[in-house]
Motif scaffolding. Structure first.
Motif, PDB file in Angstrom:
ATOM      1  N   PRO A 183       0.835  -1.204   0.000  1.00  0.00           N
ATOM      2  CA  PRO A 183       0.000   0.000   0.000  1.00  0.00           C
ATOM      3  C   PRO A 183       0.867   1.251   0.000  1.00  0.00           C
ATOM      4  N   PRO A 184       0.553   2.230  -0.824  1.00  0.00           N
ATOM      5  CA  PRO A 184       1.442   3.394  -0.983  1.00  0.00           C
ATOM      6  C   PRO A 184       1.728   4.150   0.311  1.00  0.00           C
ATOM      7  N   HIS A 185       0.785   4.141   1.252  1.00  0.00           N
ATOM      8  CA  HIS A 185       0.962   4.955   2.454  1.00  0.00           C
ATOM      9  C   HIS A 185       1.402   4.148   3.675  1.00  0.00           C
ATOM     10  N   LEU A 186       1.694   2.852   3.496  1.00  0.00           N
ATOM     11  CA  LEU A 186       2.275   2.082   4.592  1.00  0.00           C
ATOM     12  C   LEU A 186       3.749   2.449   4.693  1.00  0.00           C
ATOM     13  N   THR A 187       4.122   3.080   5.787  1.00  0.00           N
ATOM     14  CA  THR A 187       5.445   3.698   5.919  1.00  0.00           C
ATOM     15  C   THR A 187       6.415   2.858   6.735  1.00  0.00           C
ATOM     16  N   ALA A 188       5.907   2.086   7.703  1.00  0.00           N
ATOM     17  CA  ALA A 188       6.766   1.276   8.563  1.00  0.00           C
ATOM     18  C   ALA A 188       5.921   0.207   9.239  1.00  0.00           C
ATOM     19  N   VAL A 189       6.592  -0.832   9.731  1.00  0.00           N
ATOM     20  CA  VAL A 189       5.912  -1.935  10.419  1.00  0.00           C
ATOM     21  C   VAL A 189       6.712  -2.309  11.656  1.00  0.00           C
ATOM     22  N   VAL A 190       6.021  -2.406  12.792  1.00  0.00           N
ATOM     23  CA  VAL A 190       6.591  -3.019  13.991  1.00  0.00           C
ATOM     24  C   VAL A 190       6.042  -4.433  14.060  1.00  0.00           C
ATOM     25  N   ILE A 255       7.878  -7.923   0.504  1.00  0.00           N
ATOM     26  CA  ILE A 255       7.792  -6.901   1.558  1.00  0.00           C
ATOM     27  C   ILE A 255       9.055  -6.048   1.529  1.00  0.00           C
ATOM     28  N   GLU A 256       8.869  -4.730   1.344  1.00  0.00           N
ATOM     29  CA  GLU A 256       9.999  -3.810   1.224  1.00  0.00           C
ATOM     30  C   GLU A 256       9.947  -2.668   2.231  1.00  0.00           C
ATOM     31  N   VAL A 257       8.892  -2.584   3.019  1.00  0.00           N
ATOM     32  CA  VAL A 257       8.707  -1.473   3.950  1.00  0.00           C
ATOM     33  C   VAL A 257       9.714  -1.593   5.098  1.00  0.00           C
ATOM     34  N   PRO A 258      10.202  -0.474   5.663  1.00  0.00           N
ATOM     35  CA  PRO A 258      11.061  -0.558   6.844  1.00  0.00           C
ATOM     36  C   PRO A 258      10.370  -1.323   7.976  1.00  0.00           C
ATOM     37  N   MET A 259      11.137  -2.178   8.655  1.00  0.00           N
ATOM     38  CA  MET A 259      10.518  -3.086   9.607  1.00  0.00           C
ATOM     39  C   MET A 259      11.411  -3.299  10.817  1.00  0.00           C
ATOM     40  N   LEU A 260      10.790  -3.249  11.991  1.00  0.00           N
ATOM     41  CA  LEU A 260      11.410  -3.648  13.247  1.00  0.00           C
ATOM     42  C   LEU A 260      10.801  -4.988  13.641  1.00  0.00           C
ATOM     43  N   ARG A 281      13.785 -13.539   5.010  1.00  0.00           N
ATOM     44  CA  ARG A 281      13.212 -13.577   3.663  1.00  0.00           C
ATOM     45  C   ARG A 281      12.661 -12.244   3.164  1.00  0.00           C
ATOM     46  N   ILE A 282      12.313 -11.312   4.057  1.00  0.00           N
ATOM     47  CA  ILE A 282      11.763 -10.056   3.556  1.00  0.00           C
ATOM     48  C   ILE A 282      12.830  -9.296   2.772  1.00  0.00           C
ATOM     49  N   SER A 283      12.378  -8.438   1.862  1.00  0.00           N
ATOM     50  CA  SER A 283      13.292  -7.684   0.993  1.00  0.00           C
ATOM     51  C   SER A 283      13.578  -6.275   1.500  1.00  0.00           C
ATOM     52  N   SER A 284      13.081  -5.943   2.676  1.00  0.00           N
ATOM     53  CA  SER A 284      13.291  -4.607   3.226  1.00  0.00           C
ATOM     54  C   SER A 284      14.775  -4.323   3.386  1.00  0.00           C
ATOM     55  N   LYS A 285      15.198  -3.178   2.869  1.00  0.00           N
ATOM     56  CA  LYS A 285      16.593  -2.780   3.025  1.00  0.00           C
ATOM     57  C   LYS A 285      16.847  -2.157   4.385  1.00  0.00           C
ATOM     58  N   GLN A 286      15.813  -1.631   5.000  1.00  0.00           N
ATOM     59  CA  GLN A 286      15.913  -1.058   6.343  1.00  0.00           C
ATOM     60  C   GLN A 286      15.139  -1.967   7.294  1.00  0.00           C
ATOM     61  N   LYS A 287      15.875  -2.817   7.999  1.00  0.00           N
ATOM     62  CA  LYS A 287      15.232  -3.741   8.924  1.00  0.00           C
ATOM     63  C   LYS A 287      16.147  -3.976  10.116  1.00  0.00           C
ATOM     64  N   TRP A 288      15.536  -4.182  11.268  1.00  0.00           N
ATOM     65  CA  TRP A 288      16.249  -4.423  12.511  1.00  0.00           C
ATOM     66  C   TRP A 288      15.591  -5.591  13.229  1.00  0.00           C
TER      67      TRP A 288
END
Length: 553
Positions: A183-190, A255-260, A281-288
């Motif tokens: 979704p275009p406005h999904l910015t981050a996921v915890v 999945i590419e969204v930033p994720m914690l 497995r996720i493709s997020s480049k910003q993940k912790w």
């Protein structure tokens, strides 16, 4: 509700919903607006129309001051209103004091987050409570529904257009299906403790049905004016990994969204396997990743964890400078005992310096050894009530961090199948067992657990590695001929320090190794009867593969 709202009827068993108005905790349906003294506006049962015309209802907590604020979305089938008494329903959960009366089960507390400049929204998904339609769990339909709500939230007059999903367990699990649709406005996921695969993670461990926990879960998710998918009945109707279960698994690579991501060594049988799979497995480049040994709810609501969640969300939703810039990719906790552990930062997980080392079972001595035994031996136990034990003493401090695997030659006498329950325990230098936190409310956990129904022993060669065997669960290979068969049992990720003089004990049993009541992973129906015979020796090398990270001080 008109009949066209029910045209998307899910395939598989359904359960007639329980009347929401008979739930003593339900506040009743209908729009109401309340303003609290701390400057929070609460709008209950706001109607949202989805793409197919179905109406669902959400609760909105927002600042009374006009402005545009980012949104924290909670999506789960338990009910958007508070309905759990932690001390009564989950004794031992050790929730830190201070949650407000408006904090829903496993969701963020609006009286904490709204004053920090967020809108908090909790939804009753399709088919839950008064929301229209039939409830589906972890399907593409549910992902599309959450997508629609994310985009609706982004254009509300009080929204900044940035939306994050957050919460524990299903609040995190549901994010997979929405995030893969981008979704275009999904910015981050915890992503706080989130299984990825109902079959493997919680419903049929190693192919062995976990009915007790599934029954309790369905009791919590069946409040509906229509009907809900019956995953408890599905365990019996779909014992193999067929399309029914496969269509509940998101394509994590999309999945590419930033994720914690947060996962605990304590959540074996529920979320541990899936959360670590998502991390890889996720493709997020910003993940912790936060790999810890805590109880999921206690840790989620702890001040230290709330502060880290805020650092992550403030960075992506408010463009604020936070401590996130100082984080390494992995925060790792290594357990020593129930209340003692160490925490450090790492650059990857699994750790690149891990040495996966085999320790061979010796049925004659009951020991684990780096060298295979020279003599052929067997150990036999009653299939339904017995177990076999193998010990590995440590002569130096040794860290075991990561997944493990049991390679076993097993024979079933008097049955055409065998259900294996595998556990790793820790004993201190004085011979006392060392327990750890387990699930969300127990202090009787052990180091690690694994399961396998032997007829499900066929592995997926593309997904399997030596440290992570990956059973297909697509067909059964019953034991119609006498003699042992070779199996590989995945043992879930763990992080534990074994001090000099302590020992690891491998237990192989025909029954649950960790016992508990209520919402607990238990397996009351097995195929175990007769005897189990474990074979060891030069020709049939049974071994335990352990992830050794560090030896010595």
């Amino acid at each position: 509700m008109t009949t066209d709202r029910l045209r998307n009827i899910p395939q598989g068993p359904l359960r007639l919903g329980k009347d929401p108005d008979t739930d003593p905790h339900y506040p009743g349906h209908g729009y109401r607006r309340t303003e609290f003294d701390d400057g929070i506006v609460f709008e209950r049962d706001v109607a949202v129309e989805l793409r197919d015309g179905t109406t669902i209802y959400v609760d909105v907590f927002r600042p009374a001051d006009s402005g545009n604020y980012p949104v924290l979305l909670g999506w789960a089938p338990f009910g958007k209103h508070p309905h759990v008494d932690w001390d009564r329903d989950f004794p031992g959960a050790d929730i830190p004091p201070g949650n407000s009366a408006e904090a829903a089960f496993e969701a963020v507390d609006p009286h904490v987050w709204v004053p920090w400049g967020y809108v908090v929204v909790n939804a009753d998904p399709r088919g839950i409570r008064y929301s229209e339609g039939i409830a589906e769990f972890m399907t593409l339909q549910e992902g599309e529904d959450e997508y629609d709500l994310i985009e609706w939230l982004a254009v509300q007059p009080w929204s900044s257009g940035r939306v994050a999903t957050t919460g524990v367990s299903y609040f995190a699990m549901s994010a997979y299906r929405a995030a893969e649709l981008r979704p275009p406005h999904l910015t981050a996921v915890v992503l706080w403790e989130a299984l990825t695969d109902f079959y493997r993670d919680v419903k049929l461990h190693g192919g062995i049905p976990s009915l007790t926990m599934s029954h309790g879960w369905m009791q919590m998710t069946s409040w509906s004016n229509t009907a809900v998918e019956d995953l408890e009945a599905a365990i019996r109707e779909h014992p193999l990994y067929d399309d029914y279960w496969q269509r509940r698994v998101a394509d994590l690579t999309r999945i590419e969204v930033p994720m914690l991501l947060v996962s605990s060594w304590a959540n074996h049988g529920v979320h541990t396997r899936g959360t670590f799979e998502a991390w890889e497995r996720i493709s997020s480049k910003q993940k912790w990743l936060d790999a810890n040994g805590r109880k999921e709810w206690e840790y989620f609501y702890s001040p230290e964890s709330v502060a880290r969640q805020r650092a992550f969300l403030d960075h992506f939703l408010h463009d604020r400078q936070t401590e996130l810039a100082e984080w390494a990719p992995v925060r790792l906790e290594v357990r020593e005992s129930l209340h003692r552990s160490s925490v450090r930062w790492e650059q990857e997980y699994p750790l690149a310096r891990t040495e996966f080392r085999p320790y061979h079972l010796d049925a004659d001595s009951g020991r684990l050894s780096p060298q295979p035994p020279s003599d052929v031996a067997t150990v036999t136990y009653p299939a339904d009530t017995g177990h076999a034990l193998f010990d590995l003493p440590f002569d130096t401090d040794t860290e075991i961090v990561g997944p493990a695997a049991l390679r076993l030659w097993i024979e079933a006498v008097g049955s055409d199948d065998a259900d294996l329950f595998v556990g790793l325990r820790k004993f201190d230098a004085e011979g006392h067992e060392v327990n750890f936190k387990y699930i969300g409310f127990s202090n009787e956990g052990i180091v690690a657990l694994g399961w396998l129904r032997v007829s499900h022993r066929e592995l997926d060669p593309e997904r399997s590695t030596p440290a992570r065997p990956y059973p297909r669960h697509a067909s059964e290979q019953r034991l119609y001929q006498r003699g042992p068969v070779y199996v590989e049992v995945p043992i879930l990720d763990s992080g534990t320090l074994f001090e000099k003089g302590s020992r690891l004990q491998l237990e192989i049993a025909g029954h649950d190794i960790v016992q508990g009541a209520g919402m607990f992973p238990r397996h009351s129906e097995t195929r175990n009867k007769g005897l189990h015979v474990i074979h060891t020796g030069p020709q049939r090398q049974s071994s335990l593969l352990l992830p050794i990270v560090r030896e010595g001080s």
